[in-house]
Scaffold this motif. Sequence first.
Motif, short mmCIF file in Angstrom:
data_model
loop_
_atom_site.label_atom_id
_atom_site.label_comp_id
_atom_site.label_asym_id
_atom_site.label_seq_id
_atom_site.Cartn_x
_atom_site.Cartn_y
_atom_site.Cartn_z
N LEU A 177 80.65 24.99 25.46
CA LEU A 177 79.78 23.53 25.13
C LEU A 177 80.67 23.10 25.00
CD1 LEU A 177 76.86 22.21 24.54
CD2 LEU A 177 77.79 23.21 22.37
N GLY A 178 80.64 21.77 26.40
CA GLY A 178 80.59 20.22 26.54
C GLY A 178 82.06 20.02 27.52
N ASP A 179 82.00 21.16 28.80
CA ASP A 179 82.39 20.94 29.62
C ASP A 179 81.64 20.38 31.22
OD1 ASP A 179 84.76 22.26 29.02
OD2 ASP A 179 84.29 24.28 30.01
N GLY A 201 75.67 25.09 28.48
CA GLY A 201 76.13 24.48 28.02
C GLY A 201 77.46 23.13 28.65
N ALA A 202 77.23 23.52 29.78
CA ALA A 202 77.98 22.76 30.92
C ALA A 202 77.09 20.63 30.00
CB ALA A 202 77.55 22.87 32.21
N HIS A 203 77.89 19.89 29.98
CA HIS A 203 78.26 18.90 29.65
C HIS A 203 77.53 17.63 30.22
CE1 HIS A 203 78.02 15.24 25.95
NE2 HIS A 203 79.16 14.78 27.53
N GLU A 204 78.23 18.01 31.93
CA GLU A 204 77.50 17.13 33.11
C GLU A 204 78.08 18.19 34.26
OE1 GLU A 204 78.35 13.08 34.26
OE2 GLU A 204 78.15 12.59 32.11
N LEU C 199 72.28 25.29 23.47
CA LEU C 199 72.81 24.35 24.23
C LEU C 199 74.35 25.07 24.75
CD1 LEU C 199 73.37 20.97 22.17
CD2 LEU C 199 72.18 21.50 24.84
N ARG C 316 83.86 17.48 21.04
CA ARG C 316 83.46 18.27 21.58
C ARG C 316 81.58 17.83 20.95
NH1 ARG C 316 84.15 21.95 25.64
NH2 ARG C 316 86.75 21.65 26.09
N VAL C 320 78.41 15.52 22.75
CA VAL C 320 76.86 16.73 22.85
C VAL C 320 76.41 16.08 21.62
CG1 VAL C 320 75.88 19.08 22.55
CG2 VAL C 320 78.21 18.94 23.51
N LYS C 323 74.85 13.70 23.76
CA LYS C 323 73.64 13.43 24.77
C LYS C 323 72.30 14.28 24.82
CE LYS C 323 73.40 15.07 29.29
NZ LYS C 323 74.03 16.27 30.30
#
Lengths: 363, 363, 363, 363
Positions: A177-179, A201-204, C199, C316, C320, C323
Amino acid sequence: MSIRAAVLPAPDQKIELREYPEPELAPGGVLLKTEFSEVCGTDVHLQDGHLQGVPYPIIPGHVSVGRIEKMRGTVKDEHGQPFKEGDQVGFMDVVGSCGKCWYCQVAKASTRCPERKVYGITMPADGLFGGWADKILLRPDVQLLRFPEGLTAEDYIGGGCGLNTAFHAVERAQIRLGDIVLVQGAGPVGLSCAAFATLSGAHEVWMIGAPSKRLEFGRKMGVDRSWDLASTTLEARREEILSRTHGRGPDIVIEATGNPKAIPEGLDLVRDQGRYVVVGHYTDAGEIPINPHTQINRKHVEIRGSWGSDFSHFYRSIQVQAKHKDRFLWREMADRTYSLDDAQKALDAVRAQEVVKALIRPV
Amino acid sequence: MSIRAAVLPAPDQKIELREYPEPELAPGGVLLKTEFSEVCGTDVHLQDGHLQGVPYPIIPGHVSVGRIEKMRGTVKDEHGQPFKEGDQVGFMDVVGSCGKCWYCQVAKASTRCPERKVYGITMPADGLFGGWADKILLRPDVQLLRFPEGLTAEDYIGGGCGLNTAFHAVERAQIRLGDIVLVQGAGPVGLSCAAFATLSGAHEVWMIGAPSKRLEFGRKMGVDRSWDLASTTLEARREEILSRTHGRGPDIVIEATGNPKAIPEGLDLVRDQGRYVVVGHYTDAGEIPINPHTQINRKHVEIRGSWGSDFSHFYRSIQVQAKHKDRFLWREMADRTYSLDDAQKALDAVRAQEVVKALIRPV
Amino acid sequence: MSIRAAVLPAPDQKIELREYPEPELAPGGVLLKTEFSEVCGTDVHLQDGHLQGVPYPIIPGHVSVGRIEKMRGTVKDEHGQPFKEGDQVGFMDVVGSCGKCWYCQVAKASTRCPERKVYGITMPADGLFGGWADKILLRPDVQLLRFPEGLTAEDYIGGGCGLNTAFHAVERAQIRLGDIVLVQGAGPVGLSCAAFATLSGAHEVWMIGAPSKRLEFGRKMGVDRSWDLASTTLEARREEILSRTHGRGPDIVIEATGNPKAIPEGLDLVRDQGRYVVVGHYTDAGEIPINPHTQINRKHVEIRGSWGSDFSHFYRSIQVQAKHKDRFLWREMADRTYSLDDAQKALDAVRAQEVVKALIRPV
Amino acid sequence: MSIRAAVLPAPDQKIELREYPEPELAPGGVLLKTEFSEVCGTDVHLQDGHLQGVPYPIIPGHVSVGRIEKMRGTVKDEHGQPFKEGDQVGFMDVVGSCGKCWYCQVAKASTRCPERKVYGITMPADGLFGGWADKILLRPDVQLLRFPEGLTAEDYIGGGCGLNTAFHAVERAQIRLGDIVLVQGAGPVGLSCAAFATLSGAHEVWMIGAPSKRLEFGRKMGVDRSWDLASTTLEARREEILSRTHGRGPDIVIEATGNPKAIPEGLDLVRDQGRYVVVGHYTDAGEIPINPHTQINRKHVEIRGSWGSDFSHFYRSIQVQAKHKDRFLWREMADRTYSLDDAQKALDAVRAQEVVKALIRPV
């Protein structure tokens, strides 16, 4: 009543329509009335004779959807619930993993089992083992999957064979989460990777690919930002990607191109101690130089090949697709639908890259 | 009293002896009386000017062992126990990982911290930051390690800088009890990899390398079987290795050669869904072609770079070395010992590959 | 100008307002002008004297947000970018992990470092080390975090101390795309777990908790379905949860209650070979019987405690949160805001469970 | 010629000898001439009627070794090599994992497959599905394993059913090179855990158990230090174990006792952020209180149940046993051998704990 099928007689020949008698069912066997079958890049490779171990003539179409027309005996789903006639189902195109060999049992690497066969690719036409036909014969060892509520044939076949492949690749990517995740390639596998990466969980999620139309469609599949191969240089992409990651590069890069040139670009971009998944190279497109010092050792990077998929990917990808089908538009990934008679035209359109993916609708 | 040191003034120059005044200690600083310091391949690269960021003149010698001569204030070990004068210690050559940056704190990849410095390599001579000297000045942020009972200076320095590196590589290899492990390379890192792989559950440890003398010594480091690069062809090695693994290849391959040619051989040999660790490429020896289809994607393989090491590897490798020093003969890995005055001769011997490893004993 | 702070003089005493002179800054130190500080269940435990190692008098308030009023020297963020006066920041409440001990360096378990201190809990009032004050003194080893664009002080403090804790717990849960996740507990940690689980790929997130108002709010935090402890029996919950999972139970269960009774219920519910994360037991609420045969061994289950958090979770979780702040309504998790003078009232409201969370806004 | 078998007619009855006609073989079926079959604690539970789903009458003996007397058709090993009559083999006692259900395919938890049956436990006597007989009928889905060179029937059966179980438990423990491992329990599973832990990189292996004779034998199975339950108190053990680990406790603890009291002791002893594997509770011995705060949450510990085993454990454990049979003396673990006629005596001896393990040798 006979069964019509679009048959590929041999490499470098045209598809022809043939008729087959309705087969006898073995105990546990199923006859499926085909609703849709997929036409993808692999079928072009089949016509060009680029794959090994293909028992021509074959009926192409490895991923299909249909309704159960007939069964012999009781056939159950993975929860032990029996199927009934008329049920809409998908099925694992890979059959025959032996469950007994060292790869199946000790390495637990069933996608490397030497016994596995693939519908529409390594199974012969006279068995009715392919999707470009009115009906498909499912051997007793084929794993059927009941569609979750709300999932239509169109949703499912839009994802098609890329769905499992992408699901497995994203599983191999172990996104946290946050990658930041970069996908190389805007074909069906790359686009499904984008969707699954977002959900994992990809951040972007970023994409490098072409043509621009597919990258635009990527927005409907979770892509936050993309670079068009046709209008950007490798240097320009690198500079922008590094500047957006404090000079480090994305945490995860997934290669879904099949083009060897993507490999050094991906390795250069992924951050130190990041992870690089290679899922696009299902056929041999040749070698590419890499630098073991700068691109592997010093980077402390992890590179993972991802080959095939198993029932866990099939099961999970369909549950996930059903839930998120209005957020990620798989159903729009198949551009055009052809009749059985026009199967060669469908193949021509895929070959010419006029479409991302074509469908055969037999009836 | 002044301190004598063997100094490398600049690239392509000879080592010269210089004298330095005894330094002031900062709080927490330590002055170490050197017992042994190592001469390894990196020192040859330093003389040839192949490494970047080297603040010549430097005192080479990144891994050393000595006794505490002086301390300022209380200096404690990792268990909170204070050191006392006369204690025999090793120390982490890498210092200065900042503990604050994104790599240290978010990625938890301290070996990629941009602030890290290395004794004997990226730290200047006038700080007395290198081992080829009577005494070594340890900054307050240097992590000292007390020797476990029974471990001698000779045992430890025999393993030397390859010990941590190999320990980290074997950790990255995640060997499972019963795995076949192949090590490419018979230098200090490869030999320590063999020992640690054996102790980590490898069923058999195989080695490809040269010269034959080192392969023979490999038997004392856990190697069960080896192939001499000088007397076997790539095809012959491949055939025998596959035949000994039911046609599949070893579960784990560890590259410890620094030669790019080892990469495609290793990737071809490792079994499908196996693991390949690249730890030998600490310097840039150029590119090598690989095939992303046959060597990554279809193999479903995992490739891991392994860069540097941290205190956990240092701590654990020394505990393990101490326990198994009579089973694996690290102390025999250092062939010859030189005085400080003969440091250039030691370097020449390593350059000529007359020895696996040379030692400097200042007094 | 003096600094006003709400001080807890000793266990079982009321909060009183005190004034402190503005402190000298050490190099790297920061004086923060407090915008919000949190009042949570831990503060009730502090007033009741239930925690050990508390150096009364203290200024409570471990998680706070503010703007930099003064710095001494250059203070940089994790990307190496210097902060400037006026920047809005959060900070890790945990400071002083030594980075040298066995837990920090060998086990890499910094949350178990014996040297760590916590703002507002184990640090004394006269250092200005707590958030219920006009200003907070940040020691040089405090890690500040710059707010991502778009994140407001209200968003952040709504998540508050539960944010990191939940992020770490969800990381420990290793959710796979498609998993069913059950969260036990509807407090701040449970609610943030629901959001992060969603998420991270949870197919559905379920919650068992109370009161009904919080469960309703859960819908804004990703909860798909919930069971109210006040209106359901253990048997009824179990029956429905099993029936919704084909008799198997959720793949992942996260305990965030602090009530020992939750443990056997969670262990009974989680599916065989599933994962159970225990994050709710930050204080000792006594023992509970479990059955090692039916609840651990035969289940082949994995149970993981999750204690504290480190900077990676802090970094992180805030990226998150920024976003997804419009999808998950952290900002609504803080019910009421109090002035510094009313700190005791805030504490009373939390004690009486009138609010999920209260805030102190000093100015 | 008829086949003699020692049959357990029903719970609480004595073993009686019965004769069966030689069975027909299904294609792929094998008739094994029994060399040894094991008598273990499970057989006592079977006689006492403590297990569920047992189709009395049964022929006990789940783990056995023999030679192939007859086969129908070709039967191959996991490398694809055909067996021949006279081959010495072991076989997986667990058969019938369906390979189709959600646990087999999606969770990849075949030991939790509801279809699995166990030779000698949940399979009926009239099928000749147990080892206390002249001959054993192996169904076509039984997985045979060829003995590695040098492994004798005596070596193998000495390890017996505890071998796979221990191998799986040690795999679950994920020992890192240098870890301190504590095993609770000195029975066959605990002793094999000690051996496998040593081989997997344990720095030291410690054992808590009884009686003293078994702890002495533990020295031949890799145990470096042990505490006798009969002569030490819980407090004394704890004090010494903590003092030998700088106050932290072992990195890994493996419970192999079946006694609920071992659980809180193990949880107290394992270090913070360590791992605790529960493998001893194959039958229900009741509940035990644990403290979720001090023993799970704050410890940041990982607790893993370990149930059953699969072919990977069977395959690997036998390769490993064969290689190290002179270092770890599995063959001495079976104390006494009985004829078929004396099967009840063998069971009595195990029940009375006169022996660690008894063997039946039919001929």
